[in-house]
Every structure is written in structure tokens, then in C-alpha cells.
Write a protein that holds these residues in place. Sequence first.
Motif, mmCIF file in Angstrom:
data_model
loop_
_atom_site.group_PDB
_atom_site.id
_atom_site.type_symbol
_atom_site.label_atom_id
_atom_site.label_comp_id
_atom_site.label_asym_id
_atom_site.label_seq_id
_atom_site.Cartn_x
_atom_site.Cartn_y
_atom_site.Cartn_z
ATOM 1 N N VAL A 159 0.860 -1.182 0.000
ATOM 2 C CA VAL A 159 0.000 0.000 0.000
ATOM 3 C C VAL A 159 0.897 1.233 0.000
ATOM 4 O O VAL A 159 1.762 1.389 0.866
ATOM 5 N N HIS A 160 0.695 2.100 -0.974
ATOM 6 C CA HIS A 160 1.552 3.274 -1.142
ATOM 7 C C HIS A 160 0.703 4.520 -1.352
ATOM 8 O O HIS A 160 -0.515 4.438 -1.532
ATOM 9 N N ARG A 161 1.348 5.657 -1.346
ATOM 10 C CA ARG A 161 0.640 6.912 -1.581
ATOM 11 C C ARG A 161 0.289 7.045 -3.054
ATOM 12 O O ARG A 161 1.108 6.772 -3.934
ATOM 13 N N GLY A 201 -2.943 2.086 -4.073
ATOM 14 C CA GLY A 201 -2.623 3.426 -3.618
ATOM 15 C C GLY A 201 -3.683 3.977 -2.681
ATOM 16 O O GLY A 201 -4.835 3.561 -2.693
ATOM 17 N N GLY A 202 -3.265 4.950 -1.872
ATOM 18 C CA GLY A 202 -4.178 5.656 -0.983
ATOM 19 C C GLY A 202 -3.793 7.118 -0.935
ATOM 20 O O GLY A 202 -2.613 7.465 -1.007
ATOM 21 N N VAL A 215 -7.041 -4.187 3.919
ATOM 22 C CA VAL A 215 -6.531 -5.285 3.088
ATOM 23 C C VAL A 215 -5.717 -6.273 3.932
ATOM 24 O O VAL A 215 -4.678 -5.909 4.507
ATOM 25 N N LYS A 216 -6.153 -7.513 4.008
ATOM 26 C CA LYS A 216 -5.427 -8.545 4.736
ATOM 27 C C LYS A 216 -4.088 -8.823 4.051
ATOM 28 O O LYS A 216 -4.014 -8.947 2.834
ATOM 29 N N GLY A 217 -3.034 -8.889 4.858
ATOM 30 C CA GLY A 217 -1.703 -9.132 4.316
ATOM 31 C C GLY A 217 -1.007 -7.892 3.803
ATOM 32 O O GLY A 217 0.059 -7.976 3.187
ATOM 33 N N ALA A 218 -1.583 -6.703 4.076
ATOM 34 C CA ALA A 218 -1.034 -5.458 3.540
ATOM 35 C C ALA A 218 0.236 -5.023 4.263
ATOM 36 O O ALA A 218 0.444 -5.316 5.447
ATOM 37 N N LEU A 219 1.069 -4.303 3.528
ATOM 38 C CA LEU A 219 2.267 -3.648 4.057
ATOM 39 C C LEU A 219 2.308 -2.245 3.476
ATOM 40 O O LEU A 219 2.288 -2.073 2.260
ATOM 41 N N GLY A 220 2.351 -1.232 4.337
ATOM 42 C CA GLY A 220 2.409 0.150 3.872
ATOM 43 C C GLY A 220 3.326 0.988 4.739
ATOM 44 O O GLY A 220 4.120 0.452 5.531
#
Length: 343
Positions: A159-161, A201-202, A215-220
Motif C-alpha cells: 500500500v503506497h501513496r 494506492g491511498g 486489506v489482509k496481508g497489507a504492508l504500507g
Amino acid sequence: MKRHFLKSIAAAAVAMTGFALPTFASAADITGAGATFPYPMYAKWAEVYKKETGVGLNYQSIGSSGGIKQIRAKTVTFGATDAPLKGEELDKDGMVQFPAIIGGTVPVINLEGFKPGELRVTGPVLADMFMGKITKWNDAKLAALNPGKNLPDQSITIVHRADGSGTTFNWTDYLSAVSKEWADKVGKGAAVKWPADSSVGGKGNEGVAANVNRVKGALGYVEYAYVKKNNMNFMQLQNKDGKYVSPDDSTFAAAAAGVDWFSVPGMGVSMVDAKGANSWPVTTASFILMYKSPEDKAASQEAQKFFAWAFKNGKKLALDLDYVPLPDAVTTQIQSKVWSQIK
């Protein structure tokens, strides 16, 4: 007390749709726009300053790139960015730049069965995860760093900007410092082309936090105040001295200790991968941009009064939110060396 402050800020953000104060600013109110990284701090400072002086701050939390655009368009009194402008850009624009607050960017995860800070990661392995080279949480490299932990056979979603972001600049500055492959193939910037196949993205730190929690398993990656505000899980990170550390005001302060702010034009010093056993590796300052010859001199003076008040009276408020206030010696130099250029 910290949680109370953060809940208050979160409620204010919802009620005011991302603004520190209502958008119907009076003539005396100060206008600013930019980085989401320091928004919780500016919101709290603004709340207390309004009570004490009657002067409000109308701050748009729209991202560093947006803040730079707004100040260049002269629609606000100051711009805020976590990606400092270079000296030649400041000279071309006729602006000054100074740090306002110090904080840290944190790897956040959505992985069931683990407490905050229970899992560990090194910079190179973190870069491999964001590169898309490590795609599962039970990858051998992660397992080696976390012996005895039952890591799941679960896919990693990065997960990124989605917007131009100083937090992204800080994050990619760090990844570039610890991974030559990242530096060569992706590099650092307020916006980059994210290489991992599985990514989303977010907008703003708020958007990244929301997507990681969804989101399950997410890395941000988000600024630490958003970790606290959203009760997020995070990973411990190995620093340059080989020590695993957790993010908080003490590890951010350790990374900022001894910084020579005036060694770089515009005070835009990078603090990533700093030496020191207690240093958090992804520490940064958030910066303010103002014109040397502002069109609205009165508004510019009001903004300087606000930051002078914050530097003097806002230290405890900063620490309560796990930001690090600038030392008195630095704020004195800002007022004498930087603000003296504003006419």
C-alpha cells in the motif's frame, strides 16, 4: 492522554473534511496547505492557538506536492512539505524554507496473530518487499529474521501513496539508502513508479492507513501519529547500528541528534539511516515554505507569530503526539537567519 488527543484530532478531521479549522476563515486567519505527515500536530497547535489568541489556522492536509503547488500559486500564506525544496528552487521561487517538526515514517502491516512491534525487518528485506521480490509473509528471508514466529503463507499487498507525497519522499529516500537495487531501479521522490505487482494506492497518510487496515496481508508506510490514531500494527526496524528499534519520540529524537541544519541550503537535511543505537531509521522533518516578499505581508507576519508560539509553547503538545519539537537553539536560528529574510 496521547490517545485522547489523537481521538480528538480524528473527530475534528471527520467533522471538517480534512481541515484543521473550518474553511470559512476570517481575515485574520492564517492559511496553509500541504503535508499530511504533520497534520495531527498542526491541528492540535491550531486548536490551542485559536483559544489563546483568537487567530485560526485554516490548513489543508492535501500532501506535500499539493502544498508546493498552492504556495507557488500564492493561494496560501505558507506551504508545507516533507520533501524539502533544493536551494536553487528556493532561490528561483523567492522563498525561504525551515523545519517545523520532526517525526518518523513507519512500516505498517495487516497480519493477524502478531502484536505491534513483534515482527522484525531489515532495510534491505523491506526494500525487497516493496520491490515485489518478496511476495509472501512466510518468505525465507522474513522467517530468518523472525525465528520461532509462525509466519503465514499469505500474499503481501503493498500500500503506497497515490498522491505526490513528502512521506513517500522520506520512505523512498530510506529505501534508496539501504538498497542499491532500489536506488538504481526506482529511486527516491515524492512520487515513484511502484514496482510490486500487488499494490494499491491511498490518498494521504489517512488513505494509506485506511487501506492497510482494510486489506489482509497489507504492508504500507505512514507517519507515526497515524499508527497511534488508527491502532495499527507495525514492524520493528533494524537501524544503521544493527539494533532493532520501535518508533516513538525517543527514537526519532535520537536520529535527529547532532543534525547540522544549516549544512544544506533551505535546511533540507536528510536524517534517514542515521547512526546511533537508538535511532529510528526513517526519521524526517516537515518543512514550511514562505515567500521572502509576500503579497500579503500582514498574513505572513501572522504565520510567523503562529510558528513562534508553537516553537515556544507547543513542545509538550508535540511530544504528546509522538512528534519531536525542534531544539530552542535551532528555532532561535530559524527566527534570526531565516525569518529575517522575509520582508
